[in-house]
Design an enzyme around this catalytic site. Structure first.
Site, PDB file in Angstrom:
ATOM      1  N   CYS B  89       0.826  -1.213   0.000  1.00 38.19           N
ATOM      2  CA  CYS B  89       0.000   0.000   0.000  1.00 38.19           C
ATOM      3  C   CYS B  89       0.856   1.257   0.000  1.00 38.19           C
ATOM      4  O   CYS B  89       0.343   2.358  -0.169  1.00 38.19           O
ATOM      5  CB  CYS B  89      -0.930  -0.012   1.206  1.00 38.19           C
ATOM      6  SG  CYS B  89      -1.838  -1.563   1.280  1.00 38.19           S
ATOM      7  N   HIS B 381      -9.882   1.900  -1.169  1.00 40.23           N
ATOM      8  CA  HIS B 381      -8.425   1.786  -1.103  1.00 40.23           C
ATOM      9  C   HIS B 381      -7.908   0.796  -2.138  1.00 40.23           C
ATOM     10  O   HIS B 381      -7.660  -0.360  -1.829  1.00 40.23           O
ATOM     11  CB  HIS B 381      -8.048   1.364   0.329  1.00 40.23           C
ATOM     12  CG  HIS B 381      -6.613   1.017   0.527  1.00 40.23           C
ATOM     13  ND1 HIS B 381      -5.582   1.704  -0.085  1.00 40.23           N
ATOM     14  CD2 HIS B 381      -6.023   0.046   1.283  1.00 40.23           C
ATOM     15  CE1 HIS B 381      -4.429   1.156   0.281  1.00 40.23           C
ATOM     16  NE2 HIS B 381      -4.669   0.147   1.104  1.00 40.23           N
ATOM     17  N   CYS B 412       0.555   3.137   5.918  1.00 39.89           N
ATOM     18  CA  CYS B 412       1.004   1.822   6.359  1.00 39.89           C
ATOM     19  C   CYS B 412       0.900   0.844   5.191  1.00 39.89           C
ATOM     20  O   CYS B 412       0.122   1.057   4.272  1.00 39.89           O
ATOM     21  CB  CYS B 412       0.142   1.336   7.517  1.00 39.89           C
ATOM     22  SG  CYS B 412      -1.619   1.322   7.114  1.00 39.89           S
TER      23      CYS B 412
END
Lengths: 289, 425
Positions: B89, B381, B412
């Site tokens: 990510c 996301h 994160c």
């Protein structure tokens, strides 16, 4: 001198091409006479996003909100088939050969725009091996023409009417010096495109069905070859373009072919040739409009 | 030569929940469309840029050169180099840092950083046993060898491996890891739901005031992120059952305060100030500094998503800044509990002394400056696309606030990694 308006017939739904091919086979005999002046139309046709995605995948176009230049043909071709299989059409569909296809994209056409379609036949012309006819198509959005095309078909052995002009099936390209891509085209390419386009002409489906129509093996759809060549130029073309191609020797399946491109007059010259023999399957010009 | 890279602007497609609007789109489709949107926005047709850097987390084997292939299909010049990066990510932000660093060093004058992910068109892999058999089959020279190779196939091997959102070394879903951290830091259900509601409300308000007009280009019929729920409320979220940390009677993490699987792509245009000026383009902000960190979440007892907590003090010390010296904070909402655990860790004296080696806690931040235009709980996301969304969004916010404003980013990532960065208008 006032030209009488052509009669326009409006269809409510997309015709079934399989049924039309069957009809064509049974009504091939006893045709003749002049071209009908009928116009067939469909109004406010929406683009099915799932169909567009399948078409893009099959031809190599990226999936976005602008229709590939060749996509509206998916919608107009079935109407042209209705016209050509009607008993009033003078040429028998089995054996018609797609010789040339010119598409003008007047502006980018978005996938969410409802399209008004209209098709007709024109230009009955003399050709050294028979007669040719043009199938025209236009696409409008809210009264504005955004796309048009002309497909020229040759009927071998047919006779054009007295005084008909000479057929215009030539497309001229400059020197194409380098192959830029090799395409390994599998033997199911015709079946796959038939599934997406609905064009189930037996000459594209299998060796057996193609043999029935005098081809040694199944052959690729010309409009698929054109679409793939255009997809190879994705990102390098302006919105408003003309793509004019001539279909030469049949592209037998399976085949390994090469794509040739060269910049020309602000656009591109293209050719698709056999990788082994160099036999020309398609040549064409892509130009800003 | 070291100079600060300018952020000129960004573009993304609306984010779509898995198997919805972009079910038919590939990573390459979405990244190409996003690049073309950026090209259209900044008049880059046919332009040769220094570099395009992007990546995807879930990637087909055929997409080994995803970014370069997307550039070749885009309206950028075919002579623009490109490469792929992957840091889970953190991919999108890491890509921006890489481009910015090359600009800072004077190696390039302009570049695009981006990311894309699809959970709808996800790669299926054959199991490892079947894969070995097939490779053997491919290497077999004789019919006999081929038959021998084929005979090794067992029915059970024919079930493909579907990618799971799980850590390879722990077998736990990311959400289950986050649930462990949430419990450790005693993050309550109510505060998680509050954060989620605020994210939706902030993003809906940002759309309504036209904030995203210059950041988002509609794609495949979608004009806004379809995960966005402007009418989200605490009452509605309170009705949801926990989906992570199952078996724990006190589990707090629901589908409402966790991000869903999402499809989407984003891109950010970076340049030197000179290049931007030459091309008549704006400078929204500069990328001032960045830091990555990693934690041992396998055997070391640290939470999977806690690495940004460690990265932050390193970067702050280098810049001589405190956690409070910022006008806006963008903390990626992988899960509401992750944001809250991150903030709580920075506020915790013992943790900051023992784990981060600081003299005292970094302290708390003004919550009204946090994710002011919504974050991942609202937008969704798409793993690698999140960094680009945040960089573009924060740059625009800083630019609107006026010169000299500072913004902080914290993201994160799977594998126990974290990326943080400072932007300044």
């Amino acid at each position: 001198m006032a030209v009488p308006p052509s009669p326009v017939t409006i269809l409510d739904a997309a015709p079934n091409l399989g049924a039309l091919y069957t009809k064509a086979a049974f009504t091939a005999r006893g045709r003749g006479g002049p071209l009908p002046d009928t116009h067939l139309a469909r109004r406010a046709v929406p683009v099915d996003p799932a169909h567009l995605a399948a078409y893009d995948r099959e031809c190599g176009f990226p999936l976005d909100d602008v229709l590939p230049a060749t996509y509206p043909h998916m919608l107009t071709f079935p109407l042209q088939m209705v016209l050509m299989t009607d008993r009033a059409f003078p040429l028998a569909l089995p054996g018609l050969v797609h010789m040339r296809n010119r598409i003008d994209v007047l502006r980018a056409v978005r996938a969410d725009e409802p399209l008004d379609l209209e098709v007709w036949a024109e230009n009955f012309a003399r050709h050294r091996s028979g007669a040719t006819v043009d199938l025209g198509a236009t696409v409008q959005v809210a009264g504005e023409e955004v796309w048009r095309s002309t497909s020229t078909y040759l009927a071998r052995g047919a006779t054009a009417p007295e005084g008909a002009p000479e057929a215009d099936v030539e497309v001229t390209v400059g020197d194409l010096e380098r192959p830029v891509a090799t395409w390994r085209i599998p033997d199911d390419a015709g079946r796959r495109y038939a599934k997406v386009s609905g064009d189930v002409n037996p000459i594209h489906l299998s060796g057996l069905t193609a043999k029935a129509f005098g081809f040694k093996r199944a052959i690729a759809h010309g409009m698929w070859v054109k679409a793939r060549a255009l997809a190879a130029l994705s990102g390098r073309l302006p919105d408003a373009i003309t793509i004019d191609v001539a279909f030469r020797k049949p592209l037998f399946l399976p085949s390994t072919v090469t794509l040739w491109t060269a910049q020309a007059e602000g656009g591109w010259d293209v050719a698709v040739r056999s990788a082994s023999s160099g036999t020309e399957h398609m040549i064409g010009t892509v130009r800003p409009l | 030569m070291v100079r600060k890279a300018a952020i000129v602007g960004g573009n993304r497609i609306p984010f779509a929940r898995s198997n919805s609007a972009y079910a038919q789109a590939s990573n390459q489709d979405m990244l190409t469309a996003t690049l073309d949107g950026l090209v259209a926005r900044f008049g880059l047709q046919g332009a040769q840029l220094g570099e395009v850097v992007a990546g995807a987390v879930l990637k087909h084997a055929r997409d080994f050169n995803l970014t370069r292939e997307s550039v070749l299909g885009s309206k950028l010049s075919a002579t623009t180099p490109a490469y792929d990066v992957q840091q889970a990510c953190g991919t999108g932000l890491e890509a921006a840092i890489l481009v910015a660093n090359k600009i800072a060093l004077g190696q390039i004058e302009s570049g695009i950083a981006g990311g894309v992910d699809t959970t709808s068109d996800a790669p299926l892999a054959v199991g490892d046993d079947l894969r070995r058999v097939l490779i053997g089959l491919n290497n077999a020279r004789t019919v006999q060898d081929r038959l021998k190779a084929l005979a090794k196939i067992r029915p059970g091997q024919l079930v493909p491996e579907i990618p799971r959102n799980a850590e390879p070394r722990t077998g736990l879903a990311m959400g289950d890891h986050a649930a462990i951290t949430a419990k450790e830091w005693r993050i309550g259900r109510a505060e998680q739901d509050e954060l989620a509601v605020r994210s939706h409300a902030n993003m809906a308000a940002a759309y309504d005031r036209g904030f995203f007009d210059h950041l988002v280009t509609p794609y495949l019929g979608l004009a806004r992120d379809n995960n966005l729920r402007p009418d989200s409320s605490l009452e509605k979220l309170a009705t949801l059952e926990p989906v992570f940390g199952k078996g724990d009677p006190d589990a707090t993490m629901t589908a409402g305060n966790s991000t869903p699987l999402t499809d989407g792509a984003s891109a950010v245009l970076l340049a030197s100030d000179e290049w931007a000026a030459e091309h008549g383009l704006p400078v929204l902000a500069h990328l001032v500094d960045a830091q990555t960190a990693a934690v041992d979440y396998v055997h070391g007892g640290e939470g999977l998503l806690m690495a940004p907590v460690y990265a932050m003090p390193v970067m702050l010390a280098r810049q001589g800044l405190t956690l409070q010296d910022f006008d806006f904070y963008e903390i990626h909402e992988a899960f509401a509990s992750t944001v809250l655990a991150t903030l709580k860790a920075w506020e915790d004296d013992a943790f900051c002394k023992d784990k981060l080696g600081l003299d005292a806690a970094l302290g708390s931040i003004d919550r009204s400056k946090l994710n002011v235009n919504g974050s991942s709980l609202a937008a969704g996301h798409p793993f690698a696309a999140t960094g680009g969304r945040i960089v573009a969004q924060l740059s625009k916010q800083l630019h609107e606030a006026g010169p000299g404003k500072r913004g902080l980013i914290s993201i994160c990532a799977a594998g126990g990694q974290g990326v943080v960065a400072i932007l300044e208008s």
